[in-house]
Design an enzyme around this catalytic site. Structure first.
Site, PDB file in Angstrom:
ATOM      1  N   HIS A   1       0.823  -1.201   0.000  1.00  0.00           N
ATOM      2  CA  HIS A   1       0.000   0.000   0.000  1.00  0.00           C
ATOM      3  C   HIS A   1       0.862   1.257   0.000  1.00  0.00           C
ATOM      4  O   HIS A   1       0.534   2.251  -0.641  1.00  0.00           O
ATOM      5  CB  HIS A   1      -0.922   0.003   1.223  1.00  0.00           C
ATOM      6  CG  HIS A   1      -2.084  -0.933   1.090  1.00  0.00           C
ATOM      7  ND1 HIS A   1      -2.563  -1.677   2.143  1.00  0.00           N
ATOM      8  CD2 HIS A   1      -2.859  -1.244   0.028  1.00  0.00           C
ATOM      9  CE1 HIS A   1      -3.585  -2.408   1.735  1.00  0.00           C
ATOM     10  NE2 HIS A   1      -3.781  -2.166   0.466  1.00  0.00           N
TER      11      HIS A   1
ATOM     12  N   ARG B   1     -13.178  -2.657 -15.694  1.00  0.00           N
ATOM     13  CA  ARG B   1     -12.962  -3.987 -15.133  1.00  0.00           C
ATOM     14  C   ARG B   1     -14.134  -4.352 -14.251  1.00  0.00           C
ATOM     15  O   ARG B   1     -14.507  -3.574 -13.359  1.00  0.00           O
ATOM     16  CB  ARG B   1     -11.669  -4.039 -14.325  1.00  0.00           C
ATOM     17  CG  ARG B   1     -11.358  -5.446 -13.761  1.00  0.00           C
ATOM     18  CD  ARG B   1     -10.073  -5.462 -12.977  1.00  0.00           C
ATOM     19  NE  ARG B   1     -10.176  -4.729 -11.720  1.00  0.00           N
ATOM     20  CZ  ARG B   1      -9.160  -4.514 -10.887  1.00  0.00           C
ATOM     21  NH1 ARG B   1      -7.960  -4.949 -11.201  1.00  0.00           N
ATOM     22  NH2 ARG B   1      -9.340  -3.842  -9.766  1.00  0.00           N
TER      23      ARG B   1
ATOM     24  N   CYS C   1      -1.692  -2.904 -17.182  1.00  0.00           N
ATOM     25  CA  CYS C   1      -2.345  -1.938 -16.302  1.00  0.00           C
ATOM     26  C   CYS C   1      -1.874  -2.076 -14.866  1.00  0.00           C
ATOM     27  O   CYS C   1      -2.423  -1.453 -13.965  1.00  0.00           O
ATOM     28  CB  CYS C   1      -3.868  -2.077 -16.370  1.00  0.00           C
ATOM     29  SG  CYS C   1      -4.494  -3.668 -15.795  1.00  0.00           S
TER      30      CYS C   1
END
Length: 561
Positions: A191, A325, A486
């Site tokens: 993260h 998506r 991506c």
């Protein structure tokens, strides 16, 4: 004179900066074990203080989330929800009433119990322990009248040095105050890394020796090379500051030096991100994550709500392409209404497209909403792709489902080695593929992408990962289908050159990375991309691959990357 000592880690967010080191404050001290309320105390009132503090911390985090964007906002909201978790609050209150513990000690023990359960589950759930301890510290600070743990306040910009950073903390970093981040733990897809990239803050993680850097030491941080130089020379400082004086922009035309076109697209996490991505010059959206509409929900949003939300992104990209998506639930994005029971290994469980096998209604509603939004915005080219596709049967079923909803361009995410190796047969049915390098690296290297202990393996520069990217691109070429990337790898300018050389046709990234990636590609011809790609894929290690490519791209040093 400057220092010859270099702290080395993993560069996860590019950029070179110079500034003084400032250490993250120590964590909130543990309240003494067994500390109890004075005899005759009102235990109900003390228990109510726990709930009040939880609500206050939740509100503080939610307020910070309102001022943040995209992934930052989503993580802050998620942490806010954890702060007010009814089970955590109830457990702490019960400890106050039954054991007469002071509220701060009750919170500490209740949070530790939750953390222990998550640790036993392993995988992503174990990684959430850091979030629980972050919430615990915030609650204890609020209950004891201390300053909440957070970013140090200084009258000057600085380099933040820490053991690691909780997502809720990273999401609030101000690029005007925090020049760079250096952590001893973490990995390329942690993260901390993802949020630093999204905020445009250079970052180096997994840097052994970072905690030996003394407060106030001048540091030259190279977020691409993964190096931290204490006490750099005056000449090095001048070069860095001269390069940072004129920020680059992207003109909306991705191409190599010999005019080979490469679509440079943006990753978008929610509608709030869309306009900023469009304004940054993105040629479209290569990954529109739809999870934002489902997070913190006890039931799925209805078709009308989804249609409106998706439509806001399509509207921002009129005249351009948006790749939507479908829901990627599971693993690091568990949704209570879809996953009733915890899984022993969520990363290998029911996630992505697999959820549709158990809850086909969720996918059907989502495709209906996407189709309606596309019909309402005919000026936008709308493509749809499914996450976590592994087999030809899954591909055929998803493409057919999209066709039933009037969505003619249906693709697949390539995140599993089986999909990369079977790219040709899969793309005989799907209309395009997009490689998610974060998960592809995780599954190829058998290394949890959120676990700092295996950060060295969780690197998209791994030659095995690059060879799977190449296999996917070859499968796409055999079927005359486009293959994009991506994942976070697309935001690394040096790695972008390699991906293009391996045959990738588009790169989707955080909008902040577009100018740097565009500049490096524009200075490199396709033949050089191919030569460097071969060197990287044939290297013995990720470090060797990175070093070989950087040595062949002097433009990186010229641009300060």
């Amino acid at each position: 004179m400057g220092s010859t000592y270099v702290v080395r880690g993993i560069g996860v967010s590019p950029g070179r900066v110079v500034g003084p080191a400032v250490r993250l404050p120590d964590a909130v001290a543990e309240p003494p074990a067994g500390r109890r309320l004075p005899p005759g105390s009102d235990t109900d009132a003390a228990a109510e203080r726990v709930a009040a503090s939880a609500a206050a911390v939740r509100d503080e985090l939610d307020a910070a989330a309102q001022a943040a964007e995209g992934d930052s906002a989503a993580l802050l909201h998620a942490t806010a929800a954890m702060a007010a978790d009814p089970s955590l609050v109830a457990d702490a209150q019960q400890r106050v009433r039954d054991e007469h513990l002071v509220p701060e000690r009750a919170v500490w023990e209740a949070a530790d119990a939750v953390a222990a359960e998550l640790q036993l589950l392993g995988g992503y759930m174990a990684e959430r322990v850091r979030d629980v301890t972050d919430v615990r510290d915030r609650l204890v600070a609020h209950l004891t009248g201390l300053q909440a743990p957070g970013v140090p306040v200084r009258p000057y910009p600085y380099v933040l040095v820490a053991p690691d950073l909780a997502p809720a903390l990273t999401a609030t970093l101000d690029p005007q105050r925090v020049l760079a981040v250096v952590t001893a733990a973490g990995g390329p897809t942690s993260h901390t890394a993802i949020l630093a990239r999204s905020r445009g803050i250079p970052a180096v993680v997994a840097a052994a020796g970072a905690l030996d850097l003394a407060e106030g030491t001048q540091l030259l941080v190279d977020g691409a090379a993964g190096t931290v130089v204490p006490d750099p020379t005056d000449d090095a400082v001048r070069r860095v500051r001269a390069r940072g004086a004129a920020p680059r922009t992207f003109d909306g035309d991705g191409r190599t030096a010999d005019d080979h076109r490469v679509e440079l697209l943006a990753n978008v996490g929610d509608p709030a991100d869309a306009q900023a991505a469009a304004d940054a010059g993105a040629q479209g959206v290569g990954l529109f994550r739809t999870e934002f509409a489902f997070l913190d929900r006890t039931q799925a949003p209805d078709v009308d709500e989804q249609t409106a939300a998706y439509g806001r992104v399509l509207a921002a990209f009129a005249g351009r392409k948006v790749v939507v998506r479908t829901l990627d639930a599971g693993a690091d994005k568990p949704l209570p209404f879809l996953h009733a029971a915890p899984e022993a290994n969520p990363a290998l469980g029911v996630r992505g497209l697999r959820v549709a096998q158990e809850r086909p209604d969720v996918l059907e509603d989502q495709l209906t909403a996407i189709a309606r939004a596309a019909a309402e915005h005919p000026g936008t080219t709308t493509w749809v792709m499914a996450p976590m596709v592994a087999t030809v049967d899954e591909t055929e079923a998803f493409v057919a489902a999209c066709a039933r909803h009037g969505l003619p361009t249906a693709g697949i995410m390539v995140e599993i080695p089986s999909a990369a190796l079977m790219a040709g047969p899969l793309l005989a049915h799907a209309h395009f593929a997009s490689i998610g390098t974060n998960d592809l690296t995780q599954y190829t290297m058998a290394a949890d992408r959120l676990l700092g202990a295996v950060a060295g393996l969780s690197d998209a520069w791994q030659p095995a990962v690059l060879r799977l990217v190449e296999a996917t691109a070859l499968g796409g070429a055999a079927q005359a289908r486009p293959v994009g990337v991506c994942g976070e790898a697309a935001a690394d300018p040096a790695l972008a050159v390699v991906l293009v050389g391996l045959g990738v046709t588009s790169l989707s990234m955080t909008p902040r990375a577009l100018p740097d990636v565009a500049a490096v590609l524009a200075a490199t011809d396709l033949a050089t991309c191919r030569v460097l790609a071969r060197r990287a894929a044939d290297a013995a290690s990720a470090a060797d691959a990175r070093a070989a490519v950087r040595a062949g791209l002097p433009v990186l040093d010229e641009l300060g990357l």
